[in-house]
Each structure stands twice: as structure tokens, then as C-alpha cells.
Design a protein around this motif. Structure first.
Motif, PDB file in Angstrom:
ATOM      1  N   TYR A  43       0.852  -1.203   0.000  1.00  0.00           N
ATOM      2  CA  TYR A  43       0.000   0.000   0.000  1.00  0.00           C
ATOM      3  C   TYR A  43       0.878   1.240   0.000  1.00  0.00           C
ATOM      4  O   TYR A  43       1.894   1.290   0.711  1.00  0.00           O
ATOM      5  CB  TYR A  43      -0.916  -0.001   1.232  1.00  0.00           C
ATOM      6  CG  TYR A  43      -1.984  -1.067   1.171  1.00  0.00           C
ATOM      7  CD1 TYR A  43      -3.269  -0.771   0.743  1.00  0.00           C
ATOM      8  CD2 TYR A  43      -1.695  -2.397   1.518  1.00  0.00           C
ATOM      9  CE1 TYR A  43      -4.253  -1.757   0.675  1.00  0.00           C
ATOM     10  CE2 TYR A  43      -2.669  -3.383   1.452  1.00  0.00           C
ATOM     11  CZ  TYR A  43      -3.948  -3.050   1.031  1.00  0.00           C
ATOM     12  OH  TYR A  43      -4.904  -4.030   0.959  1.00  0.00           O
ATOM     13  N   GLU A  45       1.358   5.655  -0.016  1.00  0.00           N
ATOM     14  CA  GLU A  45       0.813   6.914   0.478  1.00  0.00           C
ATOM     15  C   GLU A  45       1.886   7.994   0.391  1.00  0.00           C
ATOM     16  O   GLU A  45       3.079   7.684   0.279  1.00  0.00           O
ATOM     17  CB  GLU A  45       0.336   6.738   1.932  1.00  0.00           C
ATOM     18  CG  GLU A  45      -0.354   7.929   2.564  1.00  0.00           C
ATOM     19  CD  GLU A  45      -1.535   8.465   1.788  1.00  0.00           C
ATOM     20  OE1 GLU A  45      -1.282   9.174   0.786  1.00  0.00           O
ATOM     21  OE2 GLU A  45      -2.699   8.212   2.168  1.00  0.00           O
ATOM     22  N   ASN A  49      -0.195  12.181   3.622  1.00  0.00           N
ATOM     23  CA  ASN A  49      -1.431  11.374   3.593  1.00  0.00           C
ATOM     24  C   ASN A  49      -2.473  11.917   2.605  1.00  0.00           C
ATOM     25  O   ASN A  49      -3.675  11.934   2.895  1.00  0.00           O
ATOM     26  CB  ASN A  49      -2.059  11.288   4.997  1.00  0.00           C
ATOM     27  CG  ASN A  49      -1.110  10.696   6.003  1.00  0.00           C
ATOM     28  OD1 ASN A  49      -0.359   9.781   5.691  1.00  0.00           O
ATOM     29  ND2 ASN A  49      -1.108  11.226   7.215  1.00  0.00           N
ATOM     30  N   ARG A  52      -5.244   9.380   1.575  1.00  0.00           N
ATOM     31  CA  ARG A  52      -6.163   9.140   2.686  1.00  0.00           C
ATOM     32  C   ARG A  52      -7.151  10.297   2.816  1.00  0.00           C
ATOM     33  O   ARG A  52      -8.337  10.100   3.074  1.00  0.00           O
ATOM     34  CB  ARG A  52      -5.356   8.973   3.983  1.00  0.00           C
ATOM     35  CG  ARG A  52      -6.141   8.374   5.128  1.00  0.00           C
ATOM     36  CD  ARG A  52      -6.461   6.940   4.851  1.00  0.00           C
ATOM     37  NE  ARG A  52      -7.147   6.308   5.965  1.00  0.00           N
ATOM     38  CZ  ARG A  52      -7.965   5.291   5.821  1.00  0.00           C
ATOM     39  NH1 ARG A  52      -8.210   4.802   4.642  1.00  0.00           N
ATOM     40  NH2 ARG A  52      -8.548   4.753   6.867  1.00  0.00           N
ATOM     41  N   GLY A  57      -7.505   4.482  -1.456  1.00  0.00           N
ATOM     42  CA  GLY A  57      -6.485   3.516  -1.061  1.00  0.00           C
ATOM     43  C   GLY A  57      -5.834   2.948  -2.307  1.00  0.00           C
ATOM     44  O   GLY A  57      -6.532   2.541  -3.253  1.00  0.00           O
ATOM     45  N   ARG A  59      -2.874   0.269  -3.988  1.00  0.00           N
ATOM     46  CA  ARG A  59      -2.020  -0.885  -3.701  1.00  0.00           C
ATOM     47  C   ARG A  59      -1.553  -1.524  -5.000  1.00  0.00           C
ATOM     48  O   ARG A  59      -2.157  -1.337  -6.071  1.00  0.00           O
ATOM     49  CB  ARG A  59      -2.771  -1.927  -2.872  1.00  0.00           C
ATOM     50  CG  ARG A  59      -3.787  -2.697  -3.685  1.00  0.00           C
ATOM     51  CD  ARG A  59      -4.448  -3.844  -2.947  1.00  0.00           C
ATOM     52  NE  ARG A  59      -5.339  -4.545  -3.852  1.00  0.00           N
ATOM     53  CZ  ARG A  59      -6.551  -4.968  -3.551  1.00  0.00           C
ATOM     54  NH1 ARG A  59      -7.057  -4.767  -2.352  1.00  0.00           N
ATOM     55  NH2 ARG A  59      -7.281  -5.615  -4.450  1.00  0.00           N
ATOM     56  N   LEU A 122       3.801   2.236   2.462  1.00  0.00           N
ATOM     57  CA  LEU A 122       3.399   2.592   3.820  1.00  0.00           C
ATOM     58  C   LEU A 122       3.284   1.347   4.698  1.00  0.00           C
ATOM     59  O   LEU A 122       3.745   1.324   5.830  1.00  0.00           O
ATOM     60  CB  LEU A 122       2.051   3.323   3.774  1.00  0.00           C
ATOM     61  CG  LEU A 122       1.541   3.937   5.052  1.00  0.00           C
ATOM     62  CD1 LEU A 122       2.429   5.086   5.500  1.00  0.00           C
ATOM     63  CD2 LEU A 122       0.108   4.444   4.864  1.00  0.00           C
ATOM     64  N   ALA A 200      -6.602  -2.572   4.575  1.00  0.00           N
ATOM     65  CA  ALA A 200      -5.963  -1.278   4.359  1.00  0.00           C
ATOM     66  C   ALA A 200      -6.220  -0.347   5.536  1.00  0.00           C
ATOM     67  O   ALA A 200      -5.306   0.276   6.069  1.00  0.00           O
ATOM     68  CB  ALA A 200      -6.480  -0.652   3.066  1.00  0.00           C
ATOM     69  N   ALA A 201      -7.486  -0.258   5.978  1.00  0.00           N
ATOM     70  CA  ALA A 201      -7.811   0.632   7.099  1.00  0.00           C
ATOM     71  C   ALA A 201      -7.071   0.213   8.361  1.00  0.00           C
ATOM     72  O   ALA A 201      -6.602   1.054   9.138  1.00  0.00           O
ATOM     73  CB  ALA A 201      -9.320   0.636   7.340  1.00  0.00           C
ATOM     74  N   TYR A 204      -3.535   1.430   7.965  1.00  0.00           N
ATOM     75  CA  TYR A 204      -3.401   2.885   8.113  1.00  0.00           C
ATOM     76  C   TYR A 204      -3.493   3.324   9.577  1.00  0.00           C
ATOM     77  O   TYR A 204      -2.868   4.304   9.972  1.00  0.00           O
ATOM     78  CB  TYR A 204      -4.507   3.609   7.321  1.00  0.00           C
ATOM     79  CG  TYR A 204      -4.301   3.655   5.832  1.00  0.00           C
ATOM     80  CD1 TYR A 204      -3.205   4.320   5.283  1.00  0.00           C
ATOM     81  CD2 TYR A 204      -5.200   3.049   4.967  1.00  0.00           C
ATOM     82  CE1 TYR A 204      -3.029   4.371   3.907  1.00  0.00           C
ATOM     83  CE2 TYR A 204      -5.021   3.095   3.590  1.00  0.00           C
ATOM     84  CZ  TYR A 204      -3.931   3.760   3.068  1.00  0.00           C
ATOM     85  OH  TYR A 204      -3.752   3.799   1.715  1.00  0.00           O
ATOM     86  N   VAL A 207      -0.295   3.783  11.660  1.00  0.00           N
ATOM     87  CA  VAL A 207       0.564   4.766  10.995  1.00  0.00           C
ATOM     88  C   VAL A 207       0.058   6.182  11.270  1.00  0.00           C
ATOM     89  O   VAL A 207       0.830   7.112  11.506  1.00  0.00           O
ATOM     90  CB  VAL A 207       0.591   4.508   9.469  1.00  0.00           C
ATOM     91  CG1 VAL A 207       1.355   5.603   8.747  1.00  0.00           C
ATOM     92  CG2 VAL A 207       1.230   3.154   9.169  1.00  0.00           C
ATOM     93  N   HIS A 208      -1.259   6.335  11.269  1.00  0.00           N
ATOM     94  CA  HIS A 208      -1.856   7.666  11.439  1.00  0.00           C
ATOM     95  C   HIS A 208      -2.298   7.935  12.862  1.00  0.00           C
ATOM     96  O   HIS A 208      -3.003   8.908  13.124  1.00  0.00           O
ATOM     97  CB  HIS A 208      -3.047   7.820  10.487  1.00  0.00           C
ATOM     98  CG  HIS A 208      -2.649   7.780   9.037  1.00  0.00           C
ATOM     99  ND1 HIS A 208      -3.521   7.477   8.039  1.00  0.00           N
ATOM    100  CD2 HIS A 208      -1.450   7.996   8.433  1.00  0.00           C
ATOM    101  CE1 HIS A 208      -2.892   7.503   6.863  1.00  0.00           C
ATOM    102  NE2 HIS A 208      -1.639   7.810   7.089  1.00  0.00           N
TER     103      HIS A 208
END
Length: 324
Positions: A43, A45, A49, A52, A57, A59, A122, A200-201, A204, A207-208
């Protein structure tokens, strides 16, 4: 050549010890089986971001030396039922080429060359996928079992990992009520729950810094003058959010869920016309409230129970039956 579609799928997070029983159930339906395949996904980014923020998303998936670039654009999640437009491009090499996607998916005046230069890996996923193409009711439903790991890149400490253990039910042809009905059949086993977060969520979130956000409190009551579809949707959103919080160790999640169950109880009293469409939910509700109220209530045990999942599926089925 790109292909596009709107996925309609249901995600069921699974406890490892329920997998054998669910697999056995799937083999009992008319089906076409595909043995386990190894899949990798990377994935991408930007540092700020950007994707996002556009609710996109991106990939690259690898399988048997073949690659595919996919972008998913903003969609809708209702009680674990996902609807997201996606666009797929076959690749010869695992290298991004954003210009191959349809131009209309991007915001206006975007410099794709500049955007592509800003993108970096990411996180990645590494998992095996088993498939059953099941004939059920009036529909063809693809059921996949994914087992593996999410690797979070660029962490300040050691690389973080998260487990993947989930079933996904995707509607290939037919109607969405058959997807919910099949999920209800599989729910006869404890150890499954509706999941509203894609791989994916989940990748993320750490990371976020979204993993431990404070839970918003649930209002005393919904706005009862709204259409039934809006009330059901709000109940499901609140239920899912408070459930995720409780499972993440936030004590407020249990309190929030008790409030959500009050909403459901009030719904059966204030909108009795909804009762026929709610199936077994009114009968299961007292059992759930009792399990939740117990001082020894354990989030994993309660949220992965059969009756818990069947109640949420009944609410989702009722919502799908409403005029949208």
C-alpha cells in the motif's frame, strides 16, 4: 486496460479456532473451490497522507509473478457491509503507473507525475487466500478466507505486525440479502464478528495514530422523527464504533454499547412496524443485554458470540429492506 466495479462485500473477523468449522460448512453448499494461494499487497501513500484525505487507497498486488495495481475510491460501509468503487490495472512489474487509471477518479488539476513521485510504501500484507464460489439462494457469492500478517513500515521502533484472520463474502451476482443470509448461517459458530475495517484501514490506523482515539459518547436517544433507514444506520454505526473501542480496551465502549442496546429496545417500542423485519433480534436482545451487563463481561467473548453477530445481521437486513 482498466476494469472497474463496485464491490459489495461483508467482512467477518474470525477467531483461529472457528476456522475449521466454518470451512466445513462452506464445503456443504454447492460450490467451486480454489485451494490456498499466496498473495502480497503493498500500500502506498504520500508523506502528508494525500490519498487518505481523498478517501482513496492504492495498492499493488502480487500473485504467481503477476501484478495488479488497484485504487479504491470513497464508498459506504453499513454495519460491516462495504460498497466501494475500485479500479484495477494489470502490470508487468510491481511499479506504480497512475496515468493508467481513468482520469475522472482524480480531483481536478492534479499533477499525476508529481503525485506519483511523492508516493512511497506505507505498509504491506502477506497472506494466503482460500476461495469458495458458493451458490446460495438466488445468488453467487464468493467467500474467501484470508490468513496472514500486516507489516507496518517506517515505524520509529521495530516493524509492527498485525494478524489477518477473516472471511469475506462478496456478491458476484444476485441480491445482497443472500449475502446477509449466508453470513447468518455461518454465524451458528461462536468466533465470528462483523468487521467494518478493511486490511488497508487496519494498516493505516497505527501509521496515522488512529488506534487509540477517544470514543465519542452515545447520545441518550436517536432522533425518532428520522426515516427508519436513518435510525437503523445510526444504530449500526454507533454499535460498530463502540464495539471496536471496547475490543481495543477502552472502558467507555461497554457503556456505549449498553446505550446502543437501549436504542434498539426503544426502536421495538416506538417503531413497532419494524418488528417483522428485525427477525430474531427482539428475542435475542435480552440475552445480549444480560451478557453485556455481567461484571465479568469479556469483550472478546461477547463480541464474537453467535447471538451478537446474528443481531447485527438482523439490523443490517432490516436496513437493506428500507427505501434508500
Amino acid at each position: 486496460m482498466s476494469s472497474s466495479s463496485v464491490e459489495i462485500e461483508l467482512k467477518l473477523s474470525a477467531k483461529p479456532d472457528v476456522i475449521a468449522a466454518v470451512r466445513q460448512q462452506l464445503f456443504q453448499f454447492p460450490h467451486h473451490y480454489t485451494s490456498p494461494q499466496h498473495l502480497t499487497n503493498i500500500y502506498f501513500e504520500t508523506r502528508d497522507n494525500q490519498l487518505r484525505r481523498w478517501d482513496m487507497g492504492l495498492r499493488i498486488r502480487g500473485f504467481d509473478g503477476q501484478y495488479e495495481m488497484t485504487i479504491k475510491t470513497s464508498g459506504k460501509v453499513i454495519g460491516g457491509l462495504h460498497r466501494r468503487p475500485e479500479f484495477n490495472i494489470p502490470l508487468h512489474h510491481p511499479e506504480l503507473d497512475l496515468a493508467q487509471f481513468p482520469a475522472h477518479i482524480w480531483p481536478e488539476n492534479i499533477n499525476l507525475t508529481h503525485l506519483q513521485a511523492q508516493l512511497a510504501p506505507l505498509f504491506s500484507t502477506d497472506f494466503t487466500r482460500e476461495k469458495w464460489l458458493v451458490a446460495y439462494g438466488q445468488s453467487e457469492i464468493e467467500v474467501v478466507l484470508d490468513q496472514g500478517i500486516i507489516f507496518i513500515e517506517n515505524q520509529p521502533t521495530a516493524k509492527q505486525t498485525l494478524p489477518i484472520c477473516e472471511f469475506e463474502l462478496e456478491l458476484i451476482s444476485g441480491n445482497v440479502t443472500d449475502v446477509l443470509s449466508l453470513a447468518d448461517k455461518l454465524a451458528s459458530q461462536n468466533g465470528l464478528r462483523l468487521a467494518d475495517k478493511s486490511k488497508a484501514a487496519r494498516g493505516y490506523a497505527p501509521v496515522h495514530g488512529l488506534s487509540h482515539k477517544a470514543l465519542p459518547s452515545v447520545p441518550d436517544e436517536p432522533e425518532w422523527q428520522q426515516p427508519l433507514s436513518a435510525i437503523l444506520s445510526e444504530i449500526l454505526v454507533q454499535w460498530q464504533e463502540q464495539e471496536e473501542g471496547w475490543l481495543a480496551g477502552l472502558a467507555g465502549g461497554k457503556v456505549g454499547l449498553e446505550r446502543v442496546f437501549q436504542w434498539v429496545q426503544l426502536l421495538t417500542e416506538k417503531r413497532p412496524e419494524s418488528l417483522p423485519e428485525l427477525g430474531l433480534l427482539p428475542e435475542l436482545l435480552p440475552e445480549l443485554k444480560q451478557a453485556l451487563a455481567a461484571t465479568s463481561a469479556d469483550a472478546e467473548t461477547v463480541c464474537y458470540s453467535t447471538s451478537w453477530l446474528q443481531c447485527k445481521l438482523a439490523l443490517t437486513q432490516c436496513l437493506m429492506a428500507q427505501p434508500q
